[in-house]
Write an enzyme that holds these catalytic residues in place. Structure first.
Site, PDB file in Angstrom:
ATOM      1  N   GLU A 252       0.842  -1.203   0.000  1.00  0.00           N
ATOM      2  CA  GLU A 252       0.000   0.000   0.000  1.00  0.00           C
ATOM      3  C   GLU A 252       0.868   1.239   0.000  1.00  0.00           C
ATOM      4  O   GLU A 252       2.002   1.196   0.482  1.00  0.00           O
ATOM      5  CB  GLU A 252      -0.865   0.022   1.274  1.00  0.00           C
ATOM      6  CG  GLU A 252      -1.868  -1.102   1.338  1.00  0.00           C
ATOM      7  CD  GLU A 252      -2.632  -1.119   2.665  1.00  0.00           C
ATOM      8  OE1 GLU A 252      -2.354  -0.273   3.538  1.00  0.00           O
ATOM      9  OE2 GLU A 252      -3.498  -1.987   2.810  1.00  0.00           O
ATOM     10  N   LYS A 254       2.436   4.345   1.482  1.00  0.00           N
ATOM     11  CA  LYS A 254       2.660   4.812   2.848  1.00  0.00           C
ATOM     12  C   LYS A 254       2.454   6.323   2.811  1.00  0.00           C
ATOM     13  O   LYS A 254       3.282   7.065   2.297  1.00  0.00           O
ATOM     14  CB  LYS A 254       4.082   4.469   3.320  1.00  0.00           C
ATOM     15  CG  LYS A 254       4.347   4.941   4.740  1.00  0.00           C
ATOM     16  CD  LYS A 254       5.740   4.566   5.197  1.00  0.00           C
ATOM     17  CE  LYS A 254       5.974   4.839   6.668  1.00  0.00           C
ATOM     18  NZ  LYS A 254       5.494   6.099   7.172  1.00  0.00           N
ATOM     19  N   ARG A 259      -1.283   9.159  11.961  1.00  0.00           N
ATOM     20  CA  ARG A 259      -2.118   8.007  12.274  1.00  0.00           C
ATOM     21  C   ARG A 259      -3.318   8.435  13.098  1.00  0.00           C
ATOM     22  O   ARG A 259      -3.168   9.124  14.106  1.00  0.00           O
ATOM     23  CB  ARG A 259      -1.256   7.024  13.076  1.00  0.00           C
ATOM     24  CG  ARG A 259      -1.887   5.692  13.407  1.00  0.00           C
ATOM     25  CD  ARG A 259      -1.542   4.739  12.305  1.00  0.00           C
ATOM     26  NE  ARG A 259      -1.892   3.361  12.586  1.00  0.00           N
ATOM     27  CZ  ARG A 259      -1.011   2.417  12.896  1.00  0.00           C
ATOM     28  NH1 ARG A 259       0.273   2.714  13.033  1.00  0.00           N
ATOM     29  NH2 ARG A 259      -1.396   1.169  13.063  1.00  0.00           N
ATOM     30  N   ARG A 275      -2.026   8.116  17.737  1.00  0.00           N
ATOM     31  CA  ARG A 275      -1.371   6.897  18.219  1.00  0.00           C
ATOM     32  C   ARG A 275      -0.853   7.071  19.636  1.00  0.00           C
ATOM     33  O   ARG A 275      -0.540   6.098  20.304  1.00  0.00           O
ATOM     34  CB  ARG A 275      -0.267   6.458  17.262  1.00  0.00           C
ATOM     35  CG  ARG A 275       0.820   7.480  17.088  1.00  0.00           C
ATOM     36  CD  ARG A 275       1.692   7.120  15.928  1.00  0.00           C
ATOM     37  NE  ARG A 275       2.891   6.435  16.368  1.00  0.00           N
ATOM     38  CZ  ARG A 275       3.806   5.958  15.533  1.00  0.00           C
ATOM     39  NH1 ARG A 275       3.611   6.059  14.225  1.00  0.00           N
ATOM     40  NH2 ARG A 275       4.878   5.381  15.975  1.00  0.00           N
ATOM     41  N   GLU A 305      -4.922   6.901   8.193  1.00  0.00           N
ATOM     42  CA  GLU A 305      -3.958   7.992   8.132  1.00  0.00           C
ATOM     43  C   GLU A 305      -4.733   9.229   7.658  1.00  0.00           C
ATOM     44  O   GLU A 305      -5.495   9.153   6.696  1.00  0.00           O
ATOM     45  CB  GLU A 305      -2.854   7.622   7.122  1.00  0.00           C
ATOM     46  CG  GLU A 305      -1.695   8.567   7.080  1.00  0.00           C
ATOM     47  CD  GLU A 305      -0.598   8.266   8.132  1.00  0.00           C
ATOM     48  OE1 GLU A 305      -0.807   7.427   9.038  1.00  0.00           O
ATOM     49  OE2 GLU A 305       0.458   8.905   8.032  1.00  0.00           O
ATOM     50  N   PHE A 346      -6.971   2.225   6.228  1.00  0.00           N
ATOM     51  CA  PHE A 346      -6.208   1.054   5.801  1.00  0.00           C
ATOM     52  C   PHE A 346      -6.476  -0.203   6.615  1.00  0.00           C
ATOM     53  O   PHE A 346      -5.973  -1.266   6.299  1.00  0.00           O
ATOM     54  CB  PHE A 346      -4.704   1.342   5.708  1.00  0.00           C
ATOM     55  CG  PHE A 346      -4.067   1.876   6.952  1.00  0.00           C
ATOM     56  CD1 PHE A 346      -3.764   1.043   8.002  1.00  0.00           C
ATOM     57  CD2 PHE A 346      -3.749   3.224   7.051  1.00  0.00           C
ATOM     58  CE1 PHE A 346      -3.158   1.530   9.139  1.00  0.00           C
ATOM     59  CE2 PHE A 346      -3.141   3.724   8.188  1.00  0.00           C
ATOM     60  CZ  PHE A 346      -2.845   2.872   9.247  1.00  0.00           C
ATOM     61  N   ARG A 422       5.173  -4.398  17.495  1.00  0.00           N
ATOM     62  CA  ARG A 422       5.918  -4.164  16.251  1.00  0.00           C
ATOM     63  C   ARG A 422       6.535  -5.495  15.879  1.00  0.00           C
ATOM     64  O   ARG A 422       7.665  -5.797  16.210  1.00  0.00           O
ATOM     65  CB  ARG A 422       7.023  -3.129  16.524  1.00  0.00           C
ATOM     66  CG  ARG A 422       7.699  -2.562  15.277  1.00  0.00           C
ATOM     67  CD  ARG A 422       8.938  -1.764  15.645  1.00  0.00           C
ATOM     68  NE  ARG A 422       8.687  -0.620  16.494  1.00  0.00           N
ATOM     69  CZ  ARG A 422       8.303   0.582  16.079  1.00  0.00           C
ATOM     70  NH1 ARG A 422       8.147   0.808  14.797  1.00  0.00           N
ATOM     71  NH2 ARG A 422       8.102   1.565  16.923  1.00  0.00           N
ATOM     72  N   LYS A 428       7.467  -1.205   6.751  1.00  0.00           N
ATOM     73  CA  LYS A 428       7.501   0.029   5.973  1.00  0.00           C
ATOM     74  C   LYS A 428       8.720   0.029   5.077  1.00  0.00           C
ATOM     75  O   LYS A 428       9.760  -0.526   5.428  1.00  0.00           O
ATOM     76  CB  LYS A 428       7.468   1.245   6.899  1.00  0.00           C
ATOM     77  CG  LYS A 428       8.513   1.249   7.969  1.00  0.00           C
ATOM     78  CD  LYS A 428       8.197   2.303   9.013  1.00  0.00           C
ATOM     79  CE  LYS A 428       9.262   2.290  10.079  1.00  0.00           C
ATOM     80  NZ  LYS A 428       8.900   3.018  11.274  1.00  0.00           N
TER      81      LYS A 428
HETATM   82  P1  AMP Z   1       6.646   5.352  10.655  1.00  0.00           P
HETATM   83  O1  AMP Z   1       5.907   6.555  11.113  1.00  0.00           O
HETATM   84  O2  AMP Z   1       7.810   5.679   9.772  1.00  0.00           O
HETATM   85  O3  AMP Z   1       6.980   4.406  11.773  1.00  0.00           O
HETATM   86  O4  AMP Z   1       5.653   4.515   9.708  1.00  0.00           O
HETATM   87  C1  AMP Z   1       4.477   3.948  10.169  1.00  0.00           C
HETATM   88  C2  AMP Z   1       3.323   4.892   9.967  1.00  0.00           C
HETATM   89  O5  AMP Z   1       2.974   5.035   8.608  1.00  0.00           O
HETATM   90  C3  AMP Z   1       2.032   4.408  10.583  1.00  0.00           C
HETATM   91  O6  AMP Z   1       1.996   4.653  11.963  1.00  0.00           O
HETATM   92  C4  AMP Z   1       0.981   5.217   9.844  1.00  0.00           C
HETATM   93  O7  AMP Z   1       0.781   6.432  10.504  1.00  0.00           O
HETATM   94  C5  AMP Z   1       1.629   5.509   8.508  1.00  0.00           C
HETATM   95  N1  AMP Z   1       0.971   4.907   7.331  1.00  0.00           N
HETATM   96  C6  AMP Z   1       0.795   5.563   6.169  1.00  0.00           C
HETATM   97  N2  AMP Z   1       0.181   4.796   5.264  1.00  0.00           N
HETATM   98  C7  AMP Z   1      -0.062   3.593   5.865  1.00  0.00           C
HETATM   99  C8  AMP Z   1      -0.660   2.374   5.420  1.00  0.00           C
HETATM  100  N3  AMP Z   1      -1.141   2.221   4.180  1.00  0.00           N
HETATM  101  N4  AMP Z   1      -0.747   1.367   6.316  1.00  0.00           N
HETATM  102  C9  AMP Z   1      -0.255   1.499   7.567  1.00  0.00           C
HETATM  103  N5  AMP Z   1       0.324   2.634   8.018  1.00  0.00           N
HETATM  104  C10 AMP Z   1       0.436   3.671   7.188  1.00  0.00           C
END
Ligand code: AMP
Length: 565
Positions: A252, A254, A259, A275, A305, A346, A422, A428
């Site tokens: 998907e 990102k 969040r 979150r 998101e 999502f 996690r 990601k």
């Molecule tokens: P990070 O903030 O780098 O840890 O990446 C994880 C975050 O990406 C999640 O907490 C979401 O806020 C965001 N995110 C964006 N798009 C998606 C998606 N399609 N599925 C899950 N998380 C997503």
């Protein structure tokens, strides 16, 4: 129960820095509060469950007034003591201790019930004229408190108990008291069960009660109450992503927003949580509207998101552009016009009375497709492909970056939803950007033309995913602007941190660890001077992350990984 009893426990906790000893002290005390399980909140200096966002709204200024009134000394004297001791709890202990000796010991004993009762009234008081009432409730407690009790009442009101107990230690104490594990393996299983229960309930009291009666499995999700979100590790590249989540997998976009867990409670009320479990419903009325009109279901929890877009061109903007909306309490409707958001759904973890956390991701996605009626720039589903083909994923990855998004998420098709964990049910995938979210623990006043601003910031990461302990990782002083309109400025940061000052030592201040920032760096080095054992080379503040809490910052394990890579 006498408040002095809980203060004895605080003192014992303060007397050791060893996690195991703290766990032991707490485990023994849990037996004493079994019939008053809500006292468990106080052990971390809290008054409510973690999901409950009520704030006491008591500043240092107000406490200075309360101490001055209770001790019958001037505010200036309290401030002098504060400068010397650096902690208002210790100030209260000192000045009220002296007073008590002169007065004799005839006051009524302070009970835990009374402390809870008075302090729980504080969040209810809002607006003009309530300052005096708030001071009154605190003074009332200080009047019947001993010196040590006064210290802990003040620290509880200020939200910093300084006894070194986080969620992890309290969880371990519950395990030790309720399950008495036989060996290390048994302990691991129990810790996992209690942690999972906590991630669902976000309420230590409920976890404690259920653990005592051996009914952890009865802890159920409840729409309307915030839940810890599932977290995602990083994959190095597309192949690595497939290795972790299996082949075929869902990929998907990102999205570069923030969040939100969108809940529709049984009452039908829509609530939005970050979150960090903060309720941001009022700040995002458009999300409430879209969910009410475009999502079918009596009650649900959607994982989403919120993504900003330019109101004129319709193009997606980055997180920075909309981040100011998260804390905004006024001018909401103008903000909504200026900085609109689209809700990208999502995942779904609860629908119409049923938890879906054990349901496979591909089924949950189908459910999302079924209940959400998409409308561009209002509410959409995360753009997704399901494939085994690495080239196809690479193409999709480029497309996401072209569309101003951060990269991709790769998701295991048959994975359950694990709140708070996690564990690689999804990963990601984003271009190497080398930045960490870290928390500010202290700062230093600038000099010369930067006098009047805090200009250098102490930053820390976390010891581990579950342990609350913070480990210093150095200082950062670049990235902020001198002028307000050029981006995040020193003035703005100073305003935010000044309210959180806990201790003053010359030009240096310690602040409550609440402000999360993304810090960019060139590489990570080992450093014996920082508690984490690491330092960032050329650190630079990228942005504030008001959507995140201390539970979201980088762990020392992640830092170490970066050092090795
Ligand atoms: P990070 O903030 O780098 O840890 O990446 C994880 C975050 O990406 C999640 O907490 C979401 O806020 C965001 N995110 C964006 N798009 C998606 C998606 N399609 N599925 C899950 N998380 C997503």
């Amino acid at each position: 129960m006498d408040y002095s009893r809980i203060c004895e426990v605080y003192t014992a906790l303060e007397g050791t820095s060893k996690g195991l000893e703290k766990t032991d002290i707490l485990a023994r005390f849990l037996g004493e509060i079994r019939s008053n399980p809500e006292f468990i909140y106080l052990l971390r200096g809290k008054l409510f469950a973690d999901y409950d966002n009520r704030e006491l709204g008591v500043s240092h200024q107000l406490i200075i007034k309360a101490i001055s009134r209770a001790a019958g000394i001037s505010e200036a004297k309290v401030v002098d003591e504060f400068k010397e001791l650096g902690d208002l709890g210790s100030v209260a202990e000192k000045v009220l201790g002296g007073k008590k000796k002169q007065k004799g010991l005839f006051e009524e004993r302070l009970s835990v019930e009374k402390v809870l009762e008075n302090l729980r009234k504080l969040p209810e008081l809002e607006g003009k004229g309530t300052v005096d009432l708030k001071i009154g409730y605190v003074v009332d407690l200080l009047h019947s408190a001993s010196a040590a009790e006064a210290k802990y009442v003040v620290r509880t009101v200020l939200g910093d108990l300084k006894v070194g107990v986080g969620t992890g230690i309290l969880r371990d104490a519950i395990v030790m008291y309720c399950f008495e594990p036989k060996d290390l393996e048994d302990k691991k299983v129990c810790v996992k069960a209690v942690q999972e229960a906590y991630d669902k309930a976000t309420d230590m009291r409920e976890v404690f009660e259920r653990a005592c009666s051996n009914e952890l499995e009865k802890i159920k999700l409840l729409p309307g109450k915030p839940l810890k979100v599932m977290l995602f590790p990083k994959a190095k590249d597309v192949e690595d992503a497939f290795r972790i989540v299996g082949r075929p997998a869902a990929f998907e976009y990102k999205y570069d927003g923030f969040r939100v867990m969108v809940n529709k409670a049984e009452s039908g009320e829509v609530k939005i949580f970050t979150r960090a479990l903060e309720n941001v419903t009022k700040q995002f009325p458009e999300i409430v509207e879209y969910v009410e009109s475009h999502v079918r279901g009596e009650n649900f929890i959607l994982d989403c998101e919120a993504v900003g877009f330019d109101a004129k061109t319709g193009e997606y903007t980055d997180f920075q552009a909309i981040s100011q909306r998260i804390r905004r309490k006024y001018g909401i409707s103008e903000m909504r016009q200026e900085l609109p958001v689209e809700l990208v759904v999502f995942d779904v973890v609860y629908l119409d009375g049923n938890s879906l956390i054990e349901t496979a991701f591909k089924e949950r996605r189908k459910t999302v497709e079924r209940i959400v009626r998409e409308e561009d720039k209002k509410i959409v589903l995360a753009k997704q492909i399901v494939t085994s083909d690495s080239d196809e994923v690479e193409r999709f990855y480029d497309e996401a970056l072209d569309d101003n998004q951060e990269g991709l998420m790769g998701k295991r098709l048959d994975a359950p939803y694990k709140p708070g964990a996690r564990i690689g049910h999804a990963v990601k995938l984003k271009p190497e950007d080398a930045d960490f979210d870290l928390v500010i623990t202290g700062a230093e006043w600038g000099t010369g033309k930067r006098a009047g601003w805090l200009t250098s910031f102490d930053i820390a990461c976390r010891e581990s995913e579950v342990e609350g302990k913070l480990l210093s990782i150095g200082k950062v002083s670049t990235g902020l602007k001198e002028l307000q309109d050029e981006g995040l400025s020193f003035g703005e940061m100073t305003d935010i941190l000044e309210k959180l000052v806990l201790k003053v030592e010359g030009r240096h201040v310690n602040v409550k660890p609440e402000v999360i920032i993304s810090v960019q760096f060139q590489n990570v080095q080992r450093s014996p001077t920082n508690l984490s054992g690491f330092a960032l080379r050329f650190p630079r503040i990228l942005r504030l992350r008001p959507d995140r809490g201390v539970g979201d910052i980088a762990t020392v394990g992640e830092v170490e990984k970066e050092a090795g890579s």
